[in-house]
Scaffold this active site. Structure first.
Site, PDB file in Angstrom:
ATOM      1  N   LYS A 179       0.020  -9.686   1.276  1.00  0.00           N
ATOM      2  CA  LYS A 179      -0.359  -9.540  -0.135  1.00  0.00           C
ATOM      3  C   LYS A 179      -1.217 -10.705  -0.611  1.00  0.00           C
ATOM      4  O   LYS A 179      -2.043 -10.542  -1.508  1.00  0.00           O
ATOM      5  CB  LYS A 179       0.887  -9.373  -1.015  1.00  0.00           C
ATOM      6  CG  LYS A 179       1.546  -8.008  -0.844  1.00  0.00           C
ATOM      7  CD  LYS A 179       2.408  -7.634  -2.026  1.00  0.00           C
ATOM      8  CE  LYS A 179       2.863  -6.181  -1.908  1.00  0.00           C
ATOM      9  NZ  LYS A 179       3.701  -5.756  -3.027  1.00  0.00           N
ATOM     10  N   LYS A 209       0.615   4.365  -1.283  1.00  0.00           N
ATOM     11  CA  LYS A 209       0.238   4.713  -2.657  1.00  0.00           C
ATOM     12  C   LYS A 209      -0.779   3.737  -3.243  1.00  0.00           C
ATOM     13  O   LYS A 209      -1.361   4.009  -4.283  1.00  0.00           O
ATOM     14  CB  LYS A 209       1.481   4.788  -3.556  1.00  0.00           C
ATOM     15  CG  LYS A 209       2.288   3.502  -3.619  1.00  0.00           C
ATOM     16  CD  LYS A 209       3.587   3.710  -4.383  1.00  0.00           C
ATOM     17  CE  LYS A 209       4.417   2.444  -4.388  1.00  0.00           C
ATOM     18  NZ  LYS A 209       5.701   2.575  -5.036  1.00  0.00           N
ATOM     19  N   LYS A 226      -0.425   3.513   7.873  1.00  0.00           N
ATOM     20  CA  LYS A 226       0.636   4.210   7.142  1.00  0.00           C
ATOM     21  C   LYS A 226       0.101   4.744   5.813  1.00  0.00           C
ATOM     22  O   LYS A 226      -0.731   4.107   5.168  1.00  0.00           O
ATOM     23  CB  LYS A 226       1.778   3.215   6.889  1.00  0.00           C
ATOM     24  CG  LYS A 226       3.038   3.836   6.323  1.00  0.00           C
ATOM     25  CD  LYS A 226       4.102   2.770   6.120  1.00  0.00           C
ATOM     26  CE  LYS A 226       5.246   3.297   5.278  1.00  0.00           C
ATOM     27  NZ  LYS A 226       6.202   2.255   4.919  1.00  0.00           N
TER      28      LYS A 226
END
Length: 335
Positions: free
Chosen positions: A118, A203, A200
């Site tokens: 992140k 969202k 993967k």
């Protein structure tokens, strides 16, 4: 949860961030399996405090939080049998997180894979919350004396640091926290991106890469029509050499509750068009009743608010029992 029989039941805790559209991957990997914990006391939270590590549009966050609550219920979780609540409605989450921060080491947090990932994605906003995110997650879990934490493989590291923090605290003060176990169902399929099937389904990626639980049938059809396959034309399960076709076969076999062999056999001699059509019908058929129920729940704003208020009170009652014990152990004066 107060009688002796209930106390012997396992406690299950799960939190999902209301930070984007809930995908077919979220549904198949997590939400679809939640109803299998029938003989346990289950808490499902909208982890809205966790979303704040990345800048959010306030109105969108509020809307997505209510939407996620409605999706939980629409997927079959009874809010009278399970505790479905907003993390931010239970102050004990943040209160325990501060105490646990004081029992967590900088070196442990700096090794977290998700922090590294992140930090790269949001290089302009590497904040302290992003760094201490696993401590808040540990607080979420430990507050309820949780036995089982259903997680994806990518979150297993966070459950491991939660266990380390709990064991360290217990080592100093006695048996304060239940040591939780991660639950990663072997049968849970990893659903991949429709456009990059080696990644993967997420969202936080562009919308055409995933199917959202609330997507309209025409959008599902369009996205699956464009899903990446390959040029060899043969329908077989081979994730390494045929990731796109294998991803579609995975979706189909899970939704139809078939073995992979049965799914592949049913499509022998057919082309990719037939595979995509079969997947499309299975997805639309699975999501239609969930969407219908969701629309009923979300239309009744007062009803949903009442559910969340009632459930937050239940969660706070349980959380306070643990928090009071922690405060007493560390020496905070409570009168």
């Amino acid at each position: 949860m107060e009688n002796t029989t209930a106390e012997k039941r396992k406690v299950v805790f799960s939190g999902i961030q209301p930070s984007g559209n809930i995908t077919l991957g979220n549904y198949m990997g997590a939400l679809r399996n939640f109803t299998s914990f029938e003989n346990a006391d289950c808490l499902y939270c909208m982890a809205d405090l966790h979303t704040l590590t990345v800048r959010q549009n306030p109105a969108d966050l509020r809307k997505r939080t209510a939407s996620l609550a409605a999706i939980y219920i629409a997927c079959g979780l009874d809010p009278d049998e399970n505790i479905i609540y907003c993390q931010s409605h239970v102050p004990a989450h943040a209160e325990l997180a501060w105490v646990l921060n004081c029992y967590t080491y900088m070196g442990e947090l700096s090794r977290m894979t998700q922090f590294k990932d992140k930090s790269q994605k949001h290089a302009d906003n590497i904040n302290a919350g992003l760094f201490t995110y696993p401590v808040l997650m540990a607080s979420d879990i430990l507050l309820y004396q949780t036995n089982i934490v259903p997680v994806g493989v990518d979150q297993k590291q966070h459950v491991e640091i939660c266990r380390d923090i709990a064991q360290r605290f217990n080592g100093i003060y006695g048996d304060v926290f239940q040591i939780p176990e991660p639950y990663i169902p072997k049968a849970t399929a990893k659903i991949m991106s429709l456009t990059e099937p080696t990644k993967k389904m997420s969202k936080s990626d562009p919308e055409d890469t995933f199917i959202a639980v609330l997507d309209k049938p025409e959008d599902i059809r369009r996205k699956l029509k464009r899903a990446v396959t390959d040029s060899d034309g043969e329908i077989r399960f081979d994730p390494e050499n045929k990731p796109g076709v294998s991803n579609l076969l995975t979706i189909l076999s899970v939704l139809k509750k078939e073995t992979m062999e049965e799914t592949v056999a049913s499509l022998q001699g057919l082309g990719y068009g037939a595979l995509k059509e079969a997947v499309t019908e299975a997805v639309i058929g699975e999501l239609a009743p969930i969407q219908a129920r969701y629309n009923e729940i979300i239309a009744d704003k007062d009803g949903l608010n009442a559910i969340l208020k009632r459930n937050a009170e239940k969660a706070q009652y349980l959380a306070q029992k643990t928090l009071r014990k922690v405060y007493k152990k560390v020496g905070l004066y409570q009168g």
